[in-house]
Design an enzyme around this catalytic site. Structure first.
Site, PDB file in Angstrom:
ATOM      1  CG  HIS A  15      -1.912  -1.180   1.072  1.00 35.62           C
ATOM      2  ND1 HIS A  15      -3.114  -1.124   0.395  1.00 35.62           N
ATOM      3  CD2 HIS A  15      -1.762  -2.459   1.486  1.00 35.62           C
ATOM      4  CE1 HIS A  15      -3.672  -2.324   0.415  1.00 35.62           C
ATOM      5  NE2 HIS A  15      -2.874  -3.141   1.076  1.00 35.62           N
ATOM      6  CG  HIS A  19      -6.294  -3.646   2.045  1.00 31.54           C
ATOM      7  ND1 HIS A  19      -5.251  -3.734   2.942  1.00 31.54           N
ATOM      8  CD2 HIS A  19      -6.696  -2.345   2.077  1.00 31.54           C
ATOM      9  CE1 HIS A  19      -5.040  -2.547   3.489  1.00 31.54           C
ATOM     10  NE2 HIS A  19      -5.904  -1.697   2.993  1.00 31.54           N
ATOM     11  CG  HIS A  39      -1.712   1.223  -3.178  1.00 30.30           C
ATOM     12  ND1 HIS A  39      -1.536   2.433  -2.558  1.00 30.30           N
ATOM     13  CD2 HIS A  39      -2.702   0.588  -2.492  1.00 30.30           C
ATOM     14  CE1 HIS A  39      -2.363   2.530  -1.537  1.00 30.30           C
ATOM     15  NE2 HIS A  39      -3.095   1.429  -1.475  1.00 30.30           N
TER      16      HIS A  39
HETATM   17  N1  LIG Z   1      -6.561   1.449   3.773  1.00 27.56           N
HETATM   18  C1  LIG Z   1      -5.214   1.829   3.449  1.00 27.56           C
HETATM   19  C2  LIG Z   1      -4.145   1.139   4.232  1.00 27.56           C
HETATM   20  C3  LIG Z   1      -4.440   0.674   5.567  1.00 27.56           C
HETATM   21  O1  LIG Z   1      -5.548   0.697   6.049  1.00 27.56           O
HETATM   22  C4  LIG Z   1      -3.286   0.183   6.318  1.00 27.56           C
HETATM   23  C5  LIG Z   1      -2.062   0.063   5.696  1.00 27.56           C
HETATM   24  C6  LIG Z   1      -0.969  -0.409   6.376  1.00 27.56           C
HETATM   25  C7  LIG Z   1      -1.050  -0.730   7.711  1.00 27.56           C
HETATM   26  C8  LIG Z   1      -2.280  -0.599   8.361  1.00 27.56           C
HETATM   27  C9  LIG Z   1      -3.395  -0.144   7.653  1.00 27.56           C
HETATM   28  N2  LIG Z   1      -4.601  -0.032   8.276  1.00 27.56           N
HETATM   29  C10 LIG Z   1      -4.623  -0.139   9.651  1.00 27.56           C
HETATM   30  O2  LIG Z   1      -5.519   0.092  10.345  1.00 27.56           O
HETATM   31  C11 LIG Z   1      -4.947   1.462   2.023  1.00 27.56           C
HETATM   32  O3  LIG Z   1      -5.784   0.824   1.426  1.00 27.56           O
HETATM   33  O4  LIG Z   1      -3.879   1.746   1.516  1.00 27.56           O
HETATM   34 ZN   LIG Z   2      -7.420   1.356   0.569  1.00 26.88          ZN
HETATM   35 ZN   LIG Z   3      -4.373   0.535  -0.207  1.00 29.91          ZN
END
Ligand SMILES: N[C@@H](CC(=O)c1ccccc1NC=O)C(=O)O
Ligand SMILES: [Zn+2]
Ligand SMILES: [Zn+2]
Length: 208
Positions: free
Chosen positions: A47, A57, A51
């Site tokens: 991420h 995810h 991206h």
């Molecule tokens: N939603 C974000 C990323 C995300 O939520 C996230 C990325 C890395 C580590 C933790 C994350 N979310 C944690 O609550 C995304 O999609 O890039």
């Molecule tokens: Zn996202």
């Molecule tokens: Zn993402």
């Protein structure tokens, strides 16, 4: 046709999601060592930078990157001006004509200092999932790192979009892009198990 690169540069020291794996590239096997070539290695979060998200995810049973339909990541896109908004909801879109478009990008210009990870970003309201699906939208892209607030744990917008068949592209760079119509190309890598994938995202403009 003019190409506009809307990808964020991937480089050591770049900002990443709080607590996530730092981006690291190095020449791990030098030309001197191997006798013939510099060979690099890469470690990064899926991420980081520009991206796409796979449903896995945020849903343990969701599709992985390899299962995504590539057709969605190539084709006509409308870039919409969403500057100055704290959140983007149906009221911001209901007067807009999206006829004929399966893809939209929201240009918020809210991530001003790309050297630092933003603390607060405009997010999408969960009502946008059904609303955009009704309009025929299948892919949305944002110029911030998430479609939900940074501190969100339930990821309502991610789930709402996914439940309505809408795919997510994040952290595009739209500073140099005028609102209007383009062709988008933003293909994920063939990561067999990926929950996300970096993309090289470009817009091609129909004007000269
Ligand atoms: N939603 C974000 C990323 C995300 O939520 C996230 C990325 C890395 C580590 C933790 C994350 N979310 C944690 O609550 C995304 O999609 O890039
Ligand atoms: Zn996202
Ligand atoms: Zn993402």
């Amino acid at each position: 046709m003019k190409i506009i690169d809307i990808s964020r540069r991937l480089e050591n020291g770049m900002p990443v999601w709080p607590g996530d794996t730092p981006f690291h590239y190095e020449v791990s096997w030098t030309k001197a060592e191997s006798g013939s070539a510099n060979v690099g290695s890469l470690s990064m979060s899926t991420h980081t930078g520009t991206h796409v998200d796979a449903p896995f995810h945020f849903d343990d049973n969701g599709k992985r990157i390899i299962e995504l339909d590539l057709d969605l990541y190539i084709g006509p896109v409308r870039v919409l001006d969403m500057t100055g908004k704290e959140a983007i909801g149906t009221k911001d879109l209901e007067h807009l004509d999206l006829e004929g478009f399966k893809r939209v990008l929201f240009r918020t210009l809210s991530w001003q200092n790309s050297a630092e990870f933003p603390e607060k970003i405009p997010h999408l309201e969960a009502a946008l999932g059904p609303f955009l699906a009704e309009k025929g939208i299948r892919l949305i892209g944002v110029d911030v790192p998430s479609v939900d607030p940074i501190d969100s744990k339930d990821l309502d917008a991610h789930h709402s979009l996914n439940n309505n068949g809408i795919h997510i592209l994040e952290s595009v760079q739209l500073d140099e892009v005028e609102p209007g119509d383009y062709e988008l190309i933003a293909l994920p890598l063939p990561l067999a198990e990926g929950d996300g994938s970096p993309v090289r995202a470009i817009l091609r403009s129909y004007q000269k």
